[in-house]
Design a protein around this motif. Structure first.
Motif, PDB file in Angstrom:
ATOM      1  N   GLN B 451       4.415 -24.363  -2.886  1.00  0.00           N
ATOM      2  CA  GLN B 451       5.483 -24.344  -3.901  1.00  0.00           C
ATOM      3  C   GLN B 451       5.819 -22.967  -4.550  1.00  0.00           C
ATOM      4  N   ASN B 452       7.025 -22.792  -5.006  1.00  0.00           N
ATOM      5  CA  ASN B 452       7.235 -21.627  -5.510  1.00  0.00           C
ATOM      6  C   ASN B 452       6.530 -21.161  -6.705  1.00  0.00           C
ATOM      7  N   ILE B 453       6.271 -19.835  -6.950  1.00  0.00           N
ATOM      8  CA  ILE B 453       5.236 -19.441  -7.716  1.00  0.00           C
ATOM      9  C   ILE B 453       5.387 -19.908  -9.188  1.00  0.00           C
ATOM     10  N   GLY B 454       6.743 -19.949  -9.630  1.00  0.00           N
ATOM     11  CA  GLY B 454       7.118 -20.210 -11.095  1.00  0.00           C
ATOM     12  C   GLY B 454       6.615 -21.526 -11.325  1.00  0.00           C
ATOM     13  N   LYS B 455       6.904 -22.385 -10.451  1.00  0.00           N
ATOM     14  CA  LYS B 455       6.508 -23.804 -10.637  1.00  0.00           C
ATOM     15  C   LYS B 455       4.892 -24.182 -10.808  1.00  0.00           C
ATOM     16  N   ARG B 456       4.391 -23.291  -9.723  1.00  0.00           N
ATOM     17  CA  ARG B 456       2.966 -23.499  -9.951  1.00  0.00           C
ATOM     18  C   ARG B 456       2.444 -22.631 -11.260  1.00  0.00           C
ATOM     19  N   TYR B 457       2.804 -21.618 -11.576  1.00  0.00           N
ATOM     20  CA  TYR B 457       2.584 -21.130 -13.114  1.00  0.00           C
ATOM     21  C   TYR B 457       2.817 -22.384 -14.113  1.00  0.00           C
ATOM     22  N   ALA B 458       4.057 -22.787 -13.870  1.00  0.00           N
ATOM     23  CA  ALA B 458       4.227 -23.733 -14.763  1.00  0.00           C
ATOM     24  C   ALA B 458       2.950 -24.994 -15.104  1.00  0.00           C
ATOM     25  N   ARG B 459       2.953 -25.399 -13.992  1.00  0.00           N
ATOM     26  CA  ARG B 459       1.882 -26.310 -13.799  1.00  0.00           C
ATOM     27  C   ARG B 459       0.285 -25.710 -14.365  1.00  0.00           C
ATOM     28  N   GLN B 460       0.260 -24.699 -14.284  1.00  0.00           N
ATOM     29  CA  GLN B 460      -1.129 -24.231 -14.907  1.00  0.00           C
ATOM     30  C   GLN B 460      -0.947 -24.103 -16.235  1.00  0.00           C
ATOM     31  N   ASP B 461       0.199 -23.578 -16.562  1.00  0.00           N
ATOM     32  CA  ASP B 461       0.298 -23.506 -18.119  1.00  0.00           C
ATOM     33  C   ASP B 461       0.088 -25.083 -18.646  1.00  0.00           C
ATOM     34  N   GLU B 462       0.771 -25.947 -18.321  1.00  0.00           N
ATOM     35  CA  GLU B 462       0.746 -27.551 -18.663  1.00  0.00           C
ATOM     36  C   GLU B 462      -0.696 -28.162 -18.601  1.00  0.00           C
ATOM     37  N   ILE B 463      -1.493 -27.624 -17.751  1.00  0.00           N
ATOM     38  CA  ILE B 463      -2.919 -28.044 -17.677  1.00  0.00           C
ATOM     39  C   ILE B 463      -3.803 -27.111 -18.566  1.00  0.00           C
ATOM     40  N   GLY B 464      -3.292 -25.935 -18.941  1.00  0.00           N
ATOM     41  CA  GLY B 464      -4.262 -25.193 -19.956  1.00  0.00           C
ATOM     42  C   GLY B 464      -4.986 -24.023 -19.057  1.00  0.00           C
ATOM     43  N   THR B 465      -4.673 -23.745 -17.960  1.00  0.00           N
ATOM     44  CA  THR B 465      -5.791 -22.906 -17.184  1.00  0.00           C
ATOM     45  C   THR B 465      -5.511 -21.529 -17.718  1.00  0.00           C
ATOM     46  N   PRO B 466      -6.443 -20.799 -18.245  1.00  0.00           N
ATOM     47  CA  PRO B 466      -6.155 -19.724 -18.788  1.00  0.00           C
ATOM     48  C   PRO B 466      -5.756 -18.306 -18.011  1.00  0.00           C
ATOM     49  N   PHE B 467      -6.277 -18.384 -16.763  1.00  0.00           N
ATOM     50  CA  PHE B 467      -6.011 -17.272 -16.019  1.00  0.00           C
ATOM     51  C   PHE B 467      -5.315 -17.723 -14.571  1.00  0.00           C
ATOM     52  N   CYS B 468      -4.209 -17.107 -14.091  1.00  0.00           N
ATOM     53  CA  CYS B 468      -4.022 -17.355 -12.783  1.00  0.00           C
ATOM     54  C   CYS B 468      -3.922 -15.936 -11.864  1.00  0.00           C
ATOM     55  N   PHE B 469      -4.639 -15.864 -10.939  1.00  0.00           N
ATOM     56  CA  PHE B 469      -4.694 -14.965 -10.064  1.00  0.00           C
ATOM     57  C   PHE B 469      -3.988 -15.074  -8.643  1.00  0.00           C
ATOM     58  N   THR B 470      -2.935 -13.723  -8.488  1.00  0.00           N
ATOM     59  CA  THR B 470      -1.967 -14.125  -7.413  1.00  0.00           C
ATOM     60  C   THR B 470      -2.210 -13.180  -6.360  1.00  0.00           C
ATOM     61  N   ILE B 471      -2.153 -13.575  -5.062  1.00  0.00           N
ATOM     62  CA  ILE B 471      -2.435 -12.747  -4.025  1.00  0.00           C
ATOM     63  C   ILE B 471      -1.038 -12.621  -3.289  1.00  0.00           C
ATOM     64  N   ASP B 472      -0.724 -11.158  -3.085  1.00  0.00           N
ATOM     65  CA  ASP B 472       0.669 -10.865  -2.376  1.00  0.00           C
ATOM     66  C   ASP B 472       0.523  -9.896  -1.546  1.00  0.00           C
ATOM     67  N   ASP B 473       1.651  -9.288  -0.885  1.00  0.00           N
ATOM     68  CA  ASP B 473       1.428  -8.202   0.199  1.00  0.00           C
ATOM     69  C   ASP B 473       0.644  -7.231  -0.289  1.00  0.00           C
ATOM     70  N   GLN B 474       0.941  -6.560  -1.611  1.00  0.00           N
ATOM     71  CA  GLN B 474       0.151  -5.573  -2.210  1.00  0.00           C
ATOM     72  C   GLN B 474      -1.483  -5.697  -2.156  1.00  0.00           C
ATOM     73  N   THR B 475      -1.714  -7.062  -2.185  1.00  0.00           N
ATOM     74  CA  THR B 475      -3.227  -7.397  -2.064  1.00  0.00           C
ATOM     75  C   THR B 475      -3.737  -6.766  -0.777  1.00  0.00           C
ATOM     76  N   ASN B 476      -3.143  -7.300   0.434  1.00  0.00           N
ATOM     77  CA  ASN B 476      -3.632  -6.608   1.513  1.00  0.00           C
ATOM     78  C   ASN B 476      -3.541  -5.216   1.715  1.00  0.00           C
ATOM     79  N   ALA B 477      -2.759  -4.616   1.123  1.00  0.00           N
ATOM     80  CA  ALA B 477      -2.368  -2.957   1.014  1.00  0.00           C
ATOM     81  C   ALA B 477      -3.549  -2.165   0.104  1.00  0.00           C
ATOM     82  N   ASP B 478      -3.608  -2.773  -0.956  1.00  0.00           N
ATOM     83  CA  ASP B 478      -4.797  -1.985  -2.106  1.00  0.00           C
ATOM     84  C   ASP B 478      -5.879  -2.796  -2.528  1.00  0.00           C
ATOM     85  N   GLN B 479      -5.971  -3.936  -2.027  1.00  0.00           N
ATOM     86  CA  GLN B 479      -6.913  -5.076  -2.449  1.00  0.00           C
ATOM     87  C   GLN B 479      -6.935  -5.190  -4.103  1.00  0.00           C
ATOM     88  N   THR B 480      -5.706  -5.488  -4.482  1.00  0.00           N
ATOM     89  CA  THR B 480      -5.548  -5.722  -5.805  1.00  0.00           C
ATOM     90  C   THR B 480      -4.885  -7.120  -6.021  1.00  0.00           C
TER      91      THR B 480
END
Lengths: 509, 509
Positions: B451-480
């Motif tokens: 699913q697109n990332i905006g919808k997934r953030y929206a879902r986590q907001d609605e269920i009250g998840t305090p933190f989201c960690f997103t893995i993207d291209d930069q993760t593979n480049a610099d391990q962040t």
């Protein structure tokens, strides 16, 4: 310590009496309403029993819902939790077949006024047709049988008789049978069907229109919520829904302590998958469940895996395996701890038909594929699991004051450690209290201050605490404590500031 | 984050509708037997609801049984756990007074066929004696009242009427009253007493001799086991016994979502102490319980503490304080979340008399001192606590796609974090899965891949998840990874190998 095998001999009926007595004496399990003489088939969990039960409950929940296993494809599988109501709309039990069919055959004895399950009674019929037939509980010992043959048949040997089951015996032969607690023949009534669901009434009028039932198993609530879970969460087939909770069965003859009680707890997983994948997932769950019971302290060689013969399976089921444990009351046999059943799509089909709700699953990669998933159900008894852990841990040992210890794994033990000041004096009690306050943040620990140290060790052995830390004069001198290990009774001194780490490592062992 | 105050305005009835809808949409709470049209007064907890409920349950258990508070003397107090059966010997309910007295006054309407609790209806009687009297639900809005006055009294103002309670109205006046859902006067029946305990039958015959009850509160099981606990464990007065479990009340009019349901859960502590120490311990428990509710996310200024006037107390009680929360349906008022009651030694006295068991406590320092301890009972609703947490967390926010988020404390949130690969491609999904597998060992976390990332953030907001960690291209480049904080929606990048520690620190905040 988790990996240590319990090597004591198979437990006996005598052990069972001792286990029940220990459970009451040390606060594991009491008869419900004990001060009112109890209530047949109901039990309360005392301070240690509830901790033991919670440990088993939480381990199952963790293994299923928090850290579900890695699937055959190397990816973690998806399982979500549920907690449905004990009382559901009664139509649910019509759909599941429980209103029509959840019956036990029951016979009454007109002489003794006792009631029996027909399928729990055996009948000895004389080969020469001379003399009465005798009915016994199927668990009756050779000794009991010999005694009754002495009384009613002048001591004829059992070899003069043929053994059969009461529920397979023609009713025309009933007048010849002497019931288990009767003196005269012909006092057993015909078997009649008795629905095992407890019923009640929701709303003020106690009429048929308000009749409700206490669930006889927790799985129904899972099937009822199959669609709600799909609509509200991100799971896709294959996935599981897990539930732990109470269930109720109005057993005709509750027996064997908490094994067959009228109120009990189950831990059930319904695993929804495509029909084609049933054999793969069935094997997967059998392996997972074996690992589970082994990890909580039941060696696999004390379990028996009963693969139901094809001919005995329900029409919708390809396979059922019962995990059976050698309980002290099982004699040479085993009794059921968990069943793993392929239920086909029977339950979803029934609920779809009775509720008219559309329960079909649409394959997200191909919306022309719609189907009712098949179900594999690992259904474990939580109460029975507690009893198996108690029986397995029970270890008579004449070489220690308590005469017995409970060999729980550290993870299942109600208390991980006891902190025992050698005396109640301030110089012992104060550092002991400090250690207790530090350890309890991470472990369930006991602080026990008064009484002589031998008696306190004996108590901890009997409740299965794996480690005791003793604070004495030397503690104040060199900041060390004695650690005593339950199984070996070996003692060594370790540094006070290493106790937390010591315990942490032992818990993972 | 735990200390942040929720500053949004008091919730309204409209919010309540939205909360109920969100609970179903996201899998917190469903109507029981939803596909069969539900069952009045029964609810199921979905995948997130059960996690939220377990978090509150486990926190209470931990605070009571694992790490009980430090007492007024600076030493840790003693509390043990218990889990007693829902069905007990029926004599227990005679002793407690529930068989004789656990009644609600109930009226039926012959016209509308509806049933009401008489103490939940108000009556408007015309001051000039002209025209009908009108009955309303006590929660009826000014608008509803004005509408019915328009219909039945040509729009006379409410000031022409006197407001009274139906259960205080003489039955002789009933013929003048128009029921809440009726058109004609005189259709309400006389109030009659209705016992709120569900009953059933244990054993095959559904006769009086087999009648049993589902417990209407969990505390009874504690009193029944007072002696068993003393005999089997090392506790001495003062000490407590804690229990969490289901209870059942056949409410005439279940209402307000899970607030007044027929099957619900309680968390009850019975604190046994000497009569002389009652005032000290009462104050102690009021303070402890305030700390508890504050720690799980209910600010004290959203609670109301109702000190029952002396004249309204039961004869054996010196004091009762209700902790009330401003639920969306409470209007300008509050509704009960927990009650702290001094119960005297009423329960032990009754059980001693009815069971003939000796329940007196012998002071171990002076065996001439024998007495029945007094009891202070902090009795909290677990189901009601879940509802309060949901209502408190509910935060409308037009500035985000979901339009709302749930502001749970990290400790209460069903999911502590979500791990979201930016895309489902292997280079994002694989490191995300690895991070998920690492984190789930210590935290309840969600892995959501598609699913697109905006919808997934929206879902986590609605269920009250305090933190989201997103893995993207930069993760593979610099391990962040990107960490997104729920309340502020602020994003920052942190090192992949710091995520575990980041979460650990935030959980303790």
């Amino acid at each position: 310590m988790a990996a240590e095998k319990n090597t004591h001999a198979a437990p006996t009926a005598k052990d069972m009496k001792d286990i029940v007595a220990l459970c009451k004496r040390r606060g594991f399990i009491f008869a419900a309403s004990d001060i009112y003489g109890g209530l047949n088939g109901f039990w309360d969990y005392g301070p240690l029993g509830v901790e033991l039960k919670n440990n088993l409950r939480d381990r199952w929940w963790r293994d299923m819902v928090v850290t579900p296993p890695i699937g055959p494809d190397g990816q973690p599988i998806e399982i979500v939790g549920l907690d449905s109501a004990i009382i559901q709309n009664p139509k649910c039990w019509e759909a599941s077949g429980h209103v029509g069919g959840f019956n036990d055959p029951m016979v009454d004895c007109k002489e003794s006024k006792k009631r029996y399950r027909a399928d729990h009674l055996i009948v000895l019929s004389p080969n020469d047709g001379q003399g009465p037939w005798l009915a016994f509980d199927k668990e009756a010992s050779a000794d009991e049988i010999a005694q009754r043959l002495k009384k009613h048949a002048r001591g004829r040997p059992e070899s003069d008789y043929t053994r059969g089951q009461l529920d397979k015996t023609p009713v025309a032969d009933f007048p010849k049978i002497i019931g288990p607690d009767a003196k005269e023949p012909g006092t057993l009534t015909e078997p009649r069907q008795f629905n095992m669901m407890f019923h009640s009434y929701a709303g003020a009028a106690a009429g048929e229109e308000n009749k409700v039932y206490l669930r006889p198993e927790t799985c129904a609530g899972i099937f009822l919520n199959f669609k709600n879970v799909l609509d509200s969460s991100r799971v896709r087939v294959p996935f599981g829904i897990a539930q732990i909770g109470k269930a109720f069965r109005n057993e005709v003859t509750p027996r064997n302590f908490i094994f067959r009680s009228r109120e009990f707890e189950q831990m059930e997983l319904e695993w929804f998958c495509h029909q084609d994948d049933v054999p793969m997932w069935f094997d997967f769950w059998v392996e997972q469940r074996k690992k589970f019971w082994e990890s909580v302290g039941l060696p696999l060689n004390h379990l028996h895996f009963y693969d139901t013969p094809k001919a005995d399976l329900a029409h919708y089921s390809a396979r059922t395996i019962d995990f059976e444990y050698q309980f002290p009351f099982s004699g040479d046999g085993f009794d059921e701890l968990e069943g793993i059943a392929h239920r086909g799509n029977f339950d979803l089909t029934q609920h779809q038909e009775f509720s008219k709700a559309k329960l079909e699953y649409m394959d997200p990669t191909d919306n022309t594929k719609r189907y009712l998933p098949h179900v594999i159900e690992p259904s474990a008894g939580l109460s029975r699991g507690v009893l198996a852990l108690l029986c397995e841990a029970y270890t008579p040992d004449p070489n220690r004051p308590s005469g017995v210890y409970l060999n729980f794994t550290p993870a299942m033990a109600p208390k991980k450690a006891a902190i025992l000041p050698l005396t109640a004096k301030e110089e012992h009690a104060a550092p002991a209290t400090n250690l207790y306050l530090e350890l309890r943040e991470d472990f369930a620990v006991d602080l026990d201050i008064k009484q002589n140290i031998g008696k306190r060790y004996a108590r901890q052995d009997e409740i299965g605490t794996p480690f005791c830390f003793t604070i004495d004069d030397q503690t104040n001198a060199d900041q060390t404590v004695t650690v005593r290990e339950r199984n070996t009774m070996a003692q060594e001194r370790i540094s006070l500031d290493k106790v937390h780490e010591y315990l942490r490592v032992k818990m993972k062992a």
